[in-house]
Design an enzyme around this catalytic site. Sequence first.
Site, PDB file in Angstrom:
ATOM      1  N   HIS A  23      24.871  10.163 -30.871  1.00 32.48           N
ATOM      2  CA  HIS A  23      25.043   8.839 -31.490  1.00 32.48           C
ATOM      3  C   HIS A  23      25.351   7.782 -30.422  1.00 32.48           C
ATOM      4  O   HIS A  23      24.721   6.724 -30.386  1.00 32.48           O
ATOM      5  CB  HIS A  23      26.161   8.852 -32.539  1.00 32.48           C
ATOM      6  CG  HIS A  23      26.614   7.464 -32.898  1.00 32.48           C
ATOM      7  ND1 HIS A  23      25.936   6.672 -33.794  1.00 32.48           N
ATOM      8  CD2 HIS A  23      27.646   6.718 -32.429  1.00 32.48           C
ATOM      9  CE1 HIS A  23      26.535   5.492 -33.881  1.00 32.48           C
ATOM     10  NE2 HIS A  23      27.573   5.487 -33.054  1.00 32.48           N
TER      11      HIS A  23
ATOM     12  N   HIS B 298      23.654   3.551 -28.919  1.00 30.87           N
ATOM     13  CA  HIS B 298      24.288   2.366 -28.318  1.00 30.87           C
ATOM     14  C   HIS B 298      23.767   1.984 -26.937  1.00 30.87           C
ATOM     15  O   HIS B 298      23.722   0.797 -26.605  1.00 30.87           O
ATOM     16  CB  HIS B 298      25.801   2.583 -28.183  1.00 30.87           C
ATOM     17  CG  HIS B 298      26.550   2.548 -29.470  1.00 30.87           C
ATOM     18  ND1 HIS B 298      26.807   1.374 -30.156  1.00 30.87           N
ATOM     19  CD2 HIS B 298      27.123   3.532 -30.209  1.00 30.87           C
ATOM     20  CE1 HIS B 298      27.509   1.644 -31.254  1.00 30.87           C
ATOM     21  NE2 HIS B 298      27.713   2.955 -31.318  1.00 30.87           N
TER      22      HIS B 298
ATOM     23  N   GLU C   8      26.931  -1.377 -35.451  1.00 28.89           N
ATOM     24  CA  GLU C   8      26.583  -0.078 -36.049  1.00 28.89           C
ATOM     25  C   GLU C   8      25.436  -0.137 -37.057  1.00 28.89           C
ATOM     26  O   GLU C   8      24.596   0.756 -37.088  1.00 28.89           O
ATOM     27  CB  GLU C   8      27.809   0.560 -36.721  1.00 28.89           C
ATOM     28  CG  GLU C   8      28.939   0.945 -35.762  1.00 28.89           C
ATOM     29  CD  GLU C   8      28.595   2.084 -34.787  1.00 28.89           C
ATOM     30  OE1 GLU C   8      27.512   2.696 -34.913  1.00 28.89           O
ATOM     31  OE2 GLU C   8      29.398   2.327 -33.889  1.00 28.89           O
TER      32      GLU C   8
ATOM     33  N   SER D 256      20.482   6.112 -34.782  1.00 34.67           N
ATOM     34  CA  SER D 256      20.715   7.531 -34.495  1.00 34.67           C
ATOM     35  C   SER D 256      20.662   8.389 -35.760  1.00 34.67           C
ATOM     36  O   SER D 256      20.970   9.572 -35.717  1.00 34.67           O
ATOM     37  CB  SER D 256      22.071   7.712 -33.788  1.00 34.67           C
ATOM     38  OG  SER D 256      23.134   7.250 -34.599  1.00 34.67           O
TER      39      SER D 256
HETATM   40  N1  HBI Z   1      36.235   4.738 -30.300  1.00 35.16           N
HETATM   41  N2  HBI Z   1      34.939   6.096 -28.961  1.00 35.16           N
HETATM   42  C1  HBI Z   1      35.026   5.140 -29.909  1.00 35.16           C
HETATM   43  N3  HBI Z   1      33.893   4.640 -30.453  1.00 35.16           N
HETATM   44  C2  HBI Z   1      33.945   3.662 -31.411  1.00 35.16           C
HETATM   45  O1  HBI Z   1      32.888   3.195 -31.880  1.00 35.16           O
HETATM   46  C3  HBI Z   1      35.201   3.217 -31.841  1.00 35.16           C
HETATM   47  C4  HBI Z   1      36.349   3.782 -31.254  1.00 35.16           C
HETATM   48  N4  HBI Z   1      37.561   3.355 -31.651  1.00 35.16           N
HETATM   49  C5  HBI Z   1      37.718   2.305 -32.621  1.00 35.16           C
HETATM   50  C6  HBI Z   1      36.456   1.797 -33.185  1.00 35.16           C
HETATM   51  N5  HBI Z   1      35.317   2.243 -32.799  1.00 35.16           N
HETATM   52  C7  HBI Z   1      36.429   0.739 -34.252  1.00 35.16           C
HETATM   53  O2  HBI Z   1      37.308   1.126 -35.278  1.00 35.16           O
HETATM   54  C8  HBI Z   1      36.740  -0.668 -33.734  1.00 35.16           C
HETATM   55  O3  HBI Z   1      35.556  -1.367 -33.474  1.00 35.16           O
HETATM   56  C9  HBI Z   1      37.515  -1.474 -34.686  1.00 35.16           C
HETATM   57 FE    FE Z   2      28.840   3.878 -32.809  1.00 32.83          FE
END
Ligand code: HBI
Ligand code: FE
Length: 279
Positions: A130, A135, A176, A195
């Site tokens: 993913h 990304h 996303e 993804s």
């Molecule tokens: N951590 N590794 C990772 N990937 C994410 O997409 C991610 C995260 N921590 C918090 C988060 N996304 C979201 O909750 C924030 O954008 C608010």
């Molecule tokens: Fe993501």
Amino acid sequence: MTGESTHNPRGDYSGMRPDFTVDQAWERYSPEEHALWRRLYARQAALVPLYACSEYLASLRALDSAQAIPRFDEVNARLAAATGWTLVAVPGLLPDRAFFEHLANRRFPVTVWLRKPEEFDYIVEPDVFHDFFGHVPLLFDPVFADYLQAYGRGGLKADALGAIEMLARLYWYTVEFGLIETGEGIRAYGAGILSSGGELPYCVQSPEPKRIGFDLLRIMRTRYKIDTFQETYFVIRDFAELFEATAPDFSPYYAQLRGAELVGPGETLSGERLHGPGP
Ligand code: HBI
Ligand code: FE
């Protein structure tokens, strides 16, 4: 993490550095994991030409990662030259603050572990497939790259203002699950869709979901579901629209929205113009 998750995050957090990074330890991926990567990649690579935006497709091709789980350090040499971003290896989901801190400094956290074969079609937490397939290609686009950094900076501020939920919705409905208008109709740019084998055709073609023009304040009050296809998508005109939306100080928005009613995941508001499905 924004309280969506009811279980402890997967992944080995024991040997990480204070900023939650680890070494990718690429040599430790097994032949079976590389084989699973190839299968995941082949399925998605056949779909994205029909449903993904051109900026994404150009970078995905250049990344040339169909054959094995990529080495982040090899990608980093090219990514640094393109937009100044760096991939950092992480054990999995990070606490919001640590996540925002990386984005604000143009570092993108990529999970090191790969899903199990029985999770081929669906996984709740982000894995390396993913994070990388979804990304990394758009990190090569200069405007999207600036948007993501602005998002990280906004996240640090939102954290201080107790407004993380509103900003998390912005991430969800853009980074996303975002859709974009193109000369060839609506296409996807959100990593959660790019993804996903099932949601990618659905988000573009199905008459079921609602597709609404990008509207920052509307997004920040729209709830989302993490365990089904989305009922609503937001469509941008281009990445500049996204980046420009992050220019103002969000504090007055947060103040205004704090009293406002939330919108359900599948709800439309009166007067809202819906985009039709794509070709
Ligand atoms: N951590 N590794 C990772 N990937 C994410 O997409 C991610 C995260 N921590 C918090 C988060 N996304 C979201 O909750 C924030 O954008 C608010
Ligand atoms: Fe993501």
